[in-house]
Design a protein around this motif. Structure first.
Motif, short mmCIF file in Angstrom:
data_model
loop_
_atom_site.label_atom_id
_atom_site.label_comp_id
_atom_site.label_asym_id
_atom_site.label_seq_id
_atom_site.Cartn_x
_atom_site.Cartn_y
_atom_site.Cartn_z
N ILE A 27 0.86 -1.17 0.00
CA ILE A 27 0.00 0.00 0.00
C ILE A 27 0.90 1.22 0.00
CG2 ILE A 27 -1.76 1.30 1.27
CD1 ILE A 27 -1.40 -2.47 1.63
N ASP A 28 0.88 1.94 -1.12
CA ASP A 28 1.69 3.12 -1.36
C ASP A 28 3.16 2.75 -1.59
OD1 ASP A 28 -0.46 4.88 -1.18
OD2 ASP A 28 -0.17 5.20 0.98
N CYS A 29 3.82 3.56 -2.40
CA CYS A 29 5.25 3.38 -2.61
C CYS A 29 5.87 4.74 -2.88
CB CYS A 29 5.52 2.40 -3.76
SG CYS A 29 7.28 2.05 -3.92
N GLY A 30 6.45 5.30 -1.84
CA GLY A 30 7.08 6.62 -1.96
C GLY A 30 8.59 6.54 -2.01
N PHE A 31 9.11 5.40 -2.48
CA PHE A 31 10.55 5.20 -2.57
C PHE A 31 10.91 4.86 -4.02
CE2 PHE A 31 9.20 3.77 1.66
CZ PHE A 31 9.93 4.66 2.45
N ASN A 32 12.14 5.19 -4.44
CA ASN A 32 12.55 4.82 -5.79
C ASN A 32 12.75 3.31 -5.86
OD1 ASN A 32 15.24 4.10 -5.07
ND2 ASN A 32 15.87 6.24 -5.19
N THR A 56 -3.09 5.16 -1.93
CA THR A 56 -4.11 5.85 -1.13
C THR A 56 -4.40 7.24 -1.67
OG1 THR A 56 -2.44 6.75 0.41
CG2 THR A 56 -3.46 4.63 0.99
N HIS A 57 -3.36 7.91 -2.19
CA HIS A 57 -3.53 9.24 -2.80
C HIS A 57 -2.24 9.61 -3.51
CE1 HIS A 57 -1.66 10.19 1.06
NE2 HIS A 57 -1.51 11.46 0.74
N GLU A 58 -2.29 10.72 -4.28
CA GLU A 58 -1.23 11.02 -5.22
C GLU A 58 -0.02 11.74 -4.64
OE1 GLU A 58 -4.21 12.32 -5.05
OE2 GLU A 58 -4.25 14.47 -5.54
N HIS A 59 -0.01 12.10 -3.37
CA HIS A 59 1.13 12.83 -2.83
C HIS A 59 2.41 12.01 -2.99
CE1 HIS A 59 -1.63 15.52 -0.16
NE2 HIS A 59 -1.56 15.93 -1.42
N GLU A 60 3.51 12.73 -3.25
CA GLU A 60 4.77 12.08 -3.62
C GLU A 60 5.25 11.04 -2.62
OE1 GLU A 60 8.10 14.24 -4.80
OE2 GLU A 60 7.19 14.85 -6.70
N ASP A 61 5.04 11.32 -1.34
CA ASP A 61 5.54 10.37 -0.33
C ASP A 61 4.77 9.05 -0.35
OD1 ASP A 61 3.47 12.11 0.64
OD2 ASP A 61 3.86 11.46 2.70
#
Ligand code: ZN
Ligand code: ZN
Length: 256
Positions: A27-32, A56-61
């Motif tokens: 759930i979510d992936c804010g890492f390269n 969950t949403h588009e914010h970069e993190d």
């Protein structure tokens, strides 16, 4: 049994792993990509072990690493229409898009997903309750406040990962510019420790096996402040509260 772990939690990158039976979701992936692989490896996984990615949403993190990971490993990506549209150019890279209704439960393999909307400054954010049909794990981060619907969704859980973003005093007396302070503390921003404690105080926590404080600000919060607020609401020992950190995330927890 459900088990869960975190790749990392906070404004520099998020990723939560949830597993039931042979189904593993990110759930979510804010890492390269490199960082994601390294953090998955730390938890004994390879990206090819994942059944899907949820955003969950588009914010970069939460979203910056999704497109490359999904394309490289041909993973389906589940998200609301608003979140999909807000991904911008990354949208074209997704190999398999599954648009969800933020109010309607759906199934991936051995996991039931119960999405629910939250007030946050994104297009169409959704947070989740995960179930294997028996145990329920709730996730709530990136919301400015609670709502009666959120309280209902999170009542009677077996495990809860809850944002404790900031201590309001540290935020207000800290170095952030006034506009950013207003955004974070606003009703579409992030949960402060006291609001998180109020959420906990207003739901049925009698079955709770795990409480994980998540999305802590490195600048405007401390683990001790978050723990103290939640402990007072749960009437538990401080050590019982776990923190999902930015660097280490959180090792696997079993919900049995
Ligand atoms: Zn976030
Ligand atoms: Zn956010």
């Amino acid at each position: 049994m459900i088990r869960f772990a975190s790749l990392g939690s906070g404004s520099e990158g998020n990723g939560l792993l949830v597993e039931a039976g042979s189904t593993r979701l990110l759930i979510d992936c804010g890492f390269n990509l490199g960082e994601t692989k390294a953090r998955l490896a730390r938890l004994g996984l390879d990206p090819s072990d994942l059944a899907a990615v949820l955003v969950t949403h588009e914010h970069e993190d939460h979203a910056s690493g999704v497109a490359r990971l999904a394309r490289r490993y041909e993973l389906p990506v589940y998200l609301t229409y608003g979140t999909l549209m807000a991904l911008g150019p990354d949208r074209a890279m997704l190999p398999n898009v599954k648009v969800i209704d933020g109010h309607t439960p759906f199934v991936i393999g051995d996991l039931e997903l119960h999405p629910y909307p939250v007030p946050h400054d994104a297009r169409e954010p959704a947070q989740y309750v995960f179930s294997d049909g028996d145990r329920r794990l709730g996730l709530l981060t990136d919301t400015g406040d609670s709502t009666p619907h959120i309280q209902r969704m999170l009542s009677g859980l077996d495990a809860l990962v809850l944002e404790c973003n900031h201590d309001l005093e540290l935020l207000m007396n800290g170095p952030y510019p006034p506009t950013l302070k207003r955004r974070i503390a606003g009703k579409f921003g992030h949960l402060d420790n006291d609001t998180s404690a109020r959420i906990v105080g207003g739901i049925d926590c009698s079955r709770l096996q795990h409480f994980v404080a998540a999305h802590l600000s490195l600048q405007n919060n401390t683990p001790d402040l978050a723990r103290a607020a939640i402990c007072a609401a749960l009437n538990c020992a401080a050590e019982w509260i776990t923190i999902a950190t930015q660097r280490e995330g959180l090792d696997w927890r079993d919900v049995s």
